[in-house]
Design an enzyme around this catalytic site. Sequence first.
Site, PDB file in Angstrom:
ATOM      1  N   HIS A 140       0.841  -1.199   0.000  1.00 17.16           N
ATOM      2  CA  HIS A 140       0.000   0.000   0.000  1.00 17.16           C
ATOM      3  C   HIS A 140       0.875   1.248   0.000  1.00 17.16           C
ATOM      4  O   HIS A 140       2.091   1.184   0.163  1.00 17.16           O
ATOM      5  CB  HIS A 140      -0.914   0.032   1.224  1.00 17.16           C
ATOM      6  CG  HIS A 140      -2.114  -0.845   1.109  1.00 17.16           C
ATOM      7  ND1 HIS A 140      -2.085  -2.185   1.435  1.00 17.16           N
ATOM      8  CD2 HIS A 140      -3.378  -0.592   0.682  1.00 17.16           C
ATOM      9  CE1 HIS A 140      -3.287  -2.713   1.231  1.00 17.16           C
ATOM     10  NE2 HIS A 140      -4.084  -1.762   0.774  1.00 17.16           N
ATOM     11  N   LYS A 144      -0.337   4.707   4.673  1.00 17.98           N
ATOM     12  CA  LYS A 144      -1.276   3.795   5.336  1.00 17.98           C
ATOM     13  C   LYS A 144      -0.774   3.448   6.728  1.00 17.98           C
ATOM     14  O   LYS A 144       0.392   3.117   6.914  1.00 17.98           O
ATOM     15  CB  LYS A 144      -1.462   2.528   4.502  1.00 17.98           C
ATOM     16  CG  LYS A 144      -2.532   1.599   5.067  1.00 17.98           C
ATOM     17  CD  LYS A 144      -2.901   0.503   4.087  1.00 17.98           C
ATOM     18  CE  LYS A 144      -3.963  -0.429   4.670  1.00 17.98           C
ATOM     19  NZ  LYS A 144      -5.220   0.281   5.019  1.00 17.98           N
TER      20      LYS A 144
END
Length: 246
Positions: A140, A144
């Site tokens: 990600h 995040k």
Amino acid sequence: MKLVVIGATGRTGSEIVAEASGRGHDVDGIARSEDTIEDVRVHTSDALPDLLEDADAVIDFTVPSATREYAELVAEAGVPYVVGTTGFNEQGIDALREASESTAVLKASNFAKGVQALMRVVEAGVEALPEYDIELTETHHNGKRDAPSGTANTVLDVIDQARDEELDRTHGREGEHLREESEVGVHVRRAGNVRGEHEVMLAGNDEVLTLTHRAESRRVFAAGAVDAAEWLADKEPGWYDFADAL
């Protein structure tokens, strides 16, 4: 349809606002400060009780601590609640479960339709290859917070169910580490602006099976969240999953 989007100025929240507005819904946003995005009104959380009076559904993509507080307000108002926040501990999930006694709550770690398909394929693959080693890698963007991702944890739960046992989740490896039959490797990468990628590898019998889902845009999550809100709007109090909406 009257929608309230909590976390309206966030990465996914702003996409949800655009998606819902594009479908013709009446949208109000909740964020840390008042603003206007694409002609949508954004308020601070103090305005939420008033907005809930005539809302048909609420979509929440924030952080666990905030969602726990919002859940109580939404439950008191009896408004269907779509939650895309991830990273909850057991107490956070309990709070959402309690809210579902008063209103319809749909909690999902991922609102991409392709991820729902991935879950089914992973389950079938693990059941068909019971002796194979399993490794999971997820990637990600660098902003995040939770690791592994909520989607990765859901995939791991699916693997446990398919194996009919709770595998030992080994988060990365360092030094000497002989792989055990009862473990599943979990590897997390955070870099750049990657929207989300999850890969499950099954290896054994001199062969490798790789199952992968990659999101090219956050709009897929936004579209799924709005789909869920549209579906949930007339449902009775209870606990629902995105697979139910699909």
